[in-house]
Scaffold this motif. Structure first.
Motif, short mmCIF file in Angstrom:
data_model
loop_
_atom_site.label_atom_id
_atom_site.label_comp_id
_atom_site.label_asym_id
_atom_site.label_seq_id
_atom_site.Cartn_x
_atom_site.Cartn_y
_atom_site.Cartn_z
N UNK A 11 2.60 53.03 25.19
CA UNK A 11 3.48 54.08 25.71
C UNK A 11 2.65 54.94 26.66
N UNK A 12 3.30 55.45 27.68
CA UNK A 12 2.59 56.29 28.65
C UNK A 12 3.53 57.36 29.17
N UNK A 13 2.94 58.41 29.66
CA UNK A 13 3.70 59.44 30.34
C UNK A 13 3.04 59.69 31.68
N UNK A 14 3.72 60.31 32.58
CA UNK A 14 3.17 60.63 33.88
C UNK A 14 3.63 62.01 34.28
N UNK A 15 2.93 62.59 35.23
CA UNK A 15 3.35 63.86 35.81
C UNK A 15 2.67 64.04 37.15
N UNK A 16 3.29 64.81 38.01
CA UNK A 16 2.70 65.10 39.30
C UNK A 16 1.54 66.06 39.09
N UNK A 17 0.63 66.10 40.04
CA UNK A 17 -0.54 66.96 39.90
C UNK A 17 -0.26 68.37 40.45
N UNK A 18 0.86 68.94 40.03
CA UNK A 18 1.21 70.33 40.32
C UNK A 18 1.57 70.97 38.98
N UNK A 19 1.48 72.27 38.86
CA UNK A 19 1.83 72.89 37.59
C UNK A 19 3.25 72.51 37.14
N UNK A 20 3.44 72.20 35.86
CA UNK A 20 4.73 71.70 35.39
C UNK A 20 5.87 72.72 35.51
N UNK A 21 5.55 74.00 35.61
CA UNK A 21 6.62 74.99 35.72
C UNK A 21 7.04 75.23 37.16
N UNK A 22 6.42 74.54 38.12
CA UNK A 22 6.77 74.69 39.53
C UNK A 22 8.04 73.89 39.82
N UNK A 23 8.83 74.40 40.75
CA UNK A 23 10.07 73.73 41.12
C UNK A 23 10.10 73.50 42.63
N UNK A 24 10.88 72.55 43.06
CA UNK A 24 11.07 72.28 44.48
C UNK A 24 11.77 73.49 45.10
#
Length: 85
Positions: A11-24
């Motif tokens: 199992x794996x997870x991924x995320x962008x390398x920006x703070x998770x609370x940031x929004x477009x």
């Protein structure tokens, strides 16, 4: 003793390398989600940085830049939009 592995489940997870609370800044959806045009986050919904350091979903900034109102400018600071390299 010799061990033989017959199968494995990962199992794996991924995320962008920006703070998770940031929004477009355009669609206001968190970067670890996906833009309104996509149904699944990931490589089909990448993030794009401008030289002004603002970050958007690729689809959001393309839609913005192609609109008449954009005048080719970043939607947050109105500087000419130039993609960071």
């Amino acid at each position: 003793m010799k061990v033989t592995i017959n199968s494995a489940h990962f199992a794996a997870t991924w995320h962008w390398s920006v703070p998770p609370d940031e929004v477009c800044g355009i669609c206001r959806v968190p970067f670890d989600g996906c833009c309104p045009e996509c149904s699944i986050p990931g490589d089909d919904c990448p993030l794009i940085w401008g030289k002004c350091t603002h970050v958007y979903h690729l689809h959001c900034i393309l839609r913005w830049i192609n609109s008449e109102n954009s005048k080719g400018q970043c939607p947050l600071d109105r500087q000419p939009w130039v993609t960071a390299t």
